[in-house]
Design a protein around this motif. Structure first.
Motif, PDB file in Angstrom:
ATOM      1  N   ASP A   1     -10.608   2.177 -10.427  1.00  0.00           N
ATOM      2  CA  ASP A   1     -11.716   2.649 -10.031  1.00  0.00           C
ATOM      3  C   ASP A   1     -11.729   4.456  -9.755  1.00  0.00           C
ATOM      4  O   ASP A   1     -12.364   5.197 -10.100  1.00  0.00           O
ATOM      5  CB  ASP A   1     -12.274   2.252  -8.752  1.00  0.00           C
TER       6      ASP A   1
ATOM      7  N   ASP B   1     -13.476   1.146  -1.711  1.00  0.00           N
ATOM      8  CA  ASP B   1     -13.262  -0.193  -1.418  1.00  0.00           C
ATOM      9  C   ASP B   1     -12.847  -0.593  -0.012  1.00  0.00           C
ATOM     10  O   ASP B   1     -13.224  -1.257   0.715  1.00  0.00           O
ATOM     11  CB  ASP B   1     -13.150  -1.165  -2.403  1.00  0.00           C
TER      12      ASP B   1
ATOM     13  N   GLY C   1      -6.856  -1.892  -3.088  1.00  0.00           N
ATOM     14  CA  GLY C   1      -8.253  -2.268  -2.971  1.00  0.00           C
ATOM     15  C   GLY C   1      -7.901  -3.726  -2.179  1.00  0.00           C
ATOM     16  O   GLY C   1      -7.079  -4.113  -1.188  1.00  0.00           O
TER      17      GLY C   1
ATOM     18  N   SER D   1      -6.611  -6.280  -2.848  1.00  0.00           N
ATOM     19  CA  SER D   1      -5.638  -7.150  -3.261  1.00  0.00           C
ATOM     20  C   SER D   1      -4.355  -6.820  -2.345  1.00  0.00           C
ATOM     21  O   SER D   1      -3.122  -7.410  -2.533  1.00  0.00           O
ATOM     22  CB  SER D   1      -5.201  -7.415  -4.593  1.00  0.00           C
TER      23      SER D   1
ATOM     24  N   HIS E   1      -1.595  -6.427   0.430  1.00  0.00           N
ATOM     25  CA  HIS E   1      -0.871  -7.240   1.550  1.00  0.00           C
ATOM     26  C   HIS E   1       0.336  -6.481   1.811  1.00  0.00           C
ATOM     27  O   HIS E   1       1.004  -5.766   1.003  1.00  0.00           O
ATOM     28  CB  HIS E   1      -0.988  -8.570   1.116  1.00  0.00           C
TER      29      HIS E   1
END
Ligand SMILES: NC(=O)C1=CN([C@@H]2O[C@H](COP(=O)(O)OP(=O)(O)OC[C@H]3O[C@@H](n4cnc5c(N)ncnc54)[C@H](O)[C@@H]3O)[C@@H](O)[C@H]2O)[C@@H](O)CC1
Ligand SMILES: [K+]
Length: 603
Positions: free
Chosen positions: A69, A172, A134, A136, A138
């Motif tokens: 992005d 995001d 974004g 995903s 963690h």
């Protein structure tokens, strides 16, 4: 703006599911969604941070789709006029990503390694696009992203010391934040703008920066229903929509830096109407929306000004025409005070254009009335008018337009409501010779067209005539105190007209319609008052270097002749405006040569 409370926020799991649904059963490709996502990021940035002030962009791109992005957004920003630089340390070898890199390289957008990032980001960039992680993300960030995120966090400290630092725009998710919990420890990055994609994730509830936008205008109703998404609608054709709290607007900071092409006095037409015509045509050609929309300002007896937007219905050397209902506020005010001011604003051309007019319509209505009375017939009135006073058909149509709109016919013009009792008798006879009606019209037109003012040559003051010299009405006119008309009266045409010749051989036409032009021929001339700043002009004016000019008027002219107001002073320093004196025409234009006018030679 939708109440933020009612907007849906997604869990990490929901975000991933929607992603899969879009790209599975709904048939989207990742390229498509990424392109739209990146475009909405660029559009959001452009909405808040203008390229004129925030041109230098650093896009930091991570290894996944969020990084993609960022690459797409950088490309669009380039096309929007920004100067992006990319830091993309962990490149993905998939064709989608290598293609995005190639596209940017072909635009000569620089790629920079983490090691080569300038130490002092603060001075090098205006905007940092955080496209590292974004939904995903963690755990805690691994190198080299840990260092990059740390660098973004450190920008906060500069904020606290009030130094100018680049703004951070997160794509995001603010990178490093927990996708649902947000910045749990309170030590993460603190973006100025967050562009949520598809729908905001739960962490966005913790976002407290000034600009929260939603992008990704591709969510089909099917998804919205399935996930019970409450999302704001996008305005018009926009790719983004502001969500969350409304923008805090610092009105004093709202300003544009205008850059206009050079514009010299020599380029100005000596006839203001012709100049207006050129500009108007340019405004039409430039696609200005409603270039004939103009602010019409009037003031009645009580002196309280009022403005409204109206549409110009025509113009020629006689003046400007718009339609009105005689019951309207503007009609009432004009019947009490014939002065009006028009302002056209042509955005994109960096132009505005001001004029100050006397009301013509009223004069013409009187004429029609008188003519009709004298002739006792409607058609006769029209003939007399055209033949002897020389009004052209255009004006006739324009004048009668509003009446027709109201479903009346020309016959009713015999009693127009603007007609003032008491004046009717004097103006009953219209023969093109000693007709007071004719005088009224001629005077009004001189005032409109000749671009000077009676008092200017008296004492050098700029502005309206002083009390008792308003030139309003025939008294001062007859006594020669209305300089406007005296000027016109000195012209060949006006002499003819006064001597009673104007009614014959159509000369009245010249007087009325040709008058302004004929007075340009020697008695009036476009004049430059000197240097290229208002100050310089003013100095020259004050020191009378403008010679025998009766005074037009640099941008220092204050209608009414009062002291310069602070606003006006400011304009002298930054003279982006056009202007006008109180009773005539004046074009004063842009930064470079703000003054232009017409002067009258001393007789
Ligand atoms: N409808 C959608 O779902 C759309 C999603 N898009 C974008 O796609 C993003 C999600 O993309 P992805 O799923 O590729 O994931 P991300 O871009 O969020 O990041 C995943 C990448 O980061 C790495 N990573 C995760 N945690 C890390 C850590 N602690 N340290 C270092 N590396 C870590 C992973 O190995 C993977 O390479 C969204 O946030 C959004 O920006 C848009 O492109 C288009 C539409
Ligand atoms: K991000």
């Amino acid at each position: 703006m939708q109440n933020p409370e009612s907007i849906s926020y997604l869990t990490q799991r929901e975000a991933a599911e929607i992603d899969e649904t879009l790209m599975g059963p709904l048939g989207f490709s990742v390229d498509q969604l990424m392109e739209l996502a990146g475009l909405s990021v660029a559009a959001s940035i452009a909405e808040v941070y203008k390229s004129s002030e925030y041109s230098r962009v650093l896009a930091i791109c991570g290894p996944g789709n969020n990084g993609g992005d960022g690459l797409v957004a950088a490309r669009h920003l380039y096309h929007f006029g920004y100067k992006p630089v990319i830091c993309y340390p962990k490149r993905t070898p998939k064709p989608l990503y290598t293609g995005l890199v190639t596209q940017l390289e072909s635009l000569s957008v620089p790629f920079i390694s983490v090691e080569d990032l300038p130490l002092n980001l603060l001075e090098e960039f205006d905007i940092i696009v955080d496209a590292i992680f974004g939904f995903s993300y963690h755990g805690s960030p691994r190198p080299p992203f840990d260092g990059l995120i740390q660098m973004l966090i450190s920008l906060r400290n500069y904020d606290q010391t009030c130094q100018k630092s680049p703004v951070i725009v997160s794509v995001d998710i603010p990178s490093g934040w927990h996708v649902e919990e947000g910045d749990a420890g309170g030590e993460g990055i603190r973006p100025d703008m967050l562009v949520s994609l598809t729908a905001p994730k739960l962490c966005a509830k913790k976002f407290s920066g000034p600009h929260h936008f939603l992008g990704g205008r591709f969510v089909p109703p099917f998804i919205a229903e399935q996930y019970k998404l409450h999302l704001p609608s996008y305005p018009g054709t926009s790719m983004c929509v502001r969500i969350g709290k409304p923008q805090k607007i610092d009105v004093s900071a709202l300003r544009e830096n205008y850059i206009s092409p050079e514009f010299l006095e020599e380029q100005v037409d000596s006839d203001p109407i012709d100049q207006f015509r050129k500009w108007f045509e340019e405004a039409v050609a430039a696609g200005s929306k409603e270039p004939n929309a103009m602010a019409l300002s009037t003031a009645g007896k009580n002196g309280k000004p009022s403005s409204r937007m109206v549409l110009l219905k025509g113009f020629d050397e006689n003046g400007f025409v718009w339609y009105t209902n005689y019951e309207s506020q503007k009609a009432h005010e004009l019947s009490e005070n014939p002065h009006a001011s028009l302002l056209f604003y042509w955005d994109g051309l960096n132009r505005q254009n001001v004029s100050d007019l006397r009301r013509l319509m009223e004069e013409q209505m009187r004429l029609l009335t008188a003519a009709a009375t004298a002739e006792g017939s409607r058609s006769g009135a029209a003939r007399v008018r055209e033949k002897e006073v020389g009004l052209d058909r255009g004006i006739t149509r324009d004048v009668t337009g509003p009446m027709e709109e109201e479903g009346r016919d020309l016959g009713e013009l015999a009693e127009p409501r603007v007609f003032r009792e008491g004046e009717r008798g004097k103006r009953r006879v219209v023969d093109g010779r000693e007709s007071l009606v004719g005088e009224e019209i001629a005077r009004a037109r001189v005032r409109i067209a000749n671009g000077n003012h009676s008092d200017l040559n008296r004492d050098g003051r700029i502005g309206r005539p002083r009390d008792g010299e308003t030139g309003d009405g025939e008294r001062s006119f007859r006594e020669g105190r209305c300089g406007d008309f005296r000027a016109g009266g000195a012209s060949e045409d006006a002499r003819d007209w006064r001597n009673g010749r104007s009614g014959e051989e159509g000369r009245g036409t010249r007087t009325v319609n040709g008058g302004p032009r004929s007075r340009m021929d020697g008695r009036y001339e476009g004049v430059r008052l000197g240097g290229n700043t208002g100050r310089e002009n003013r100095r020259r004016w004050e020191e009378n270097e403008a010679g025998d000019s009766m005074g037009f008027i640099g941008n220092y002219g204050e209608p009414g002749g009062e002291e310069l107001s602070p606003v006006r002073r400011k304009q002298l320093d930054y003279p982006l405006f056009s202007g006008i004196d109180s009773d005539g025409w004046l074009f004063m234009m842009n930064h470079f040569f703000p003054s232009i006018g017409f002067r009258r030679r001393r007789n």
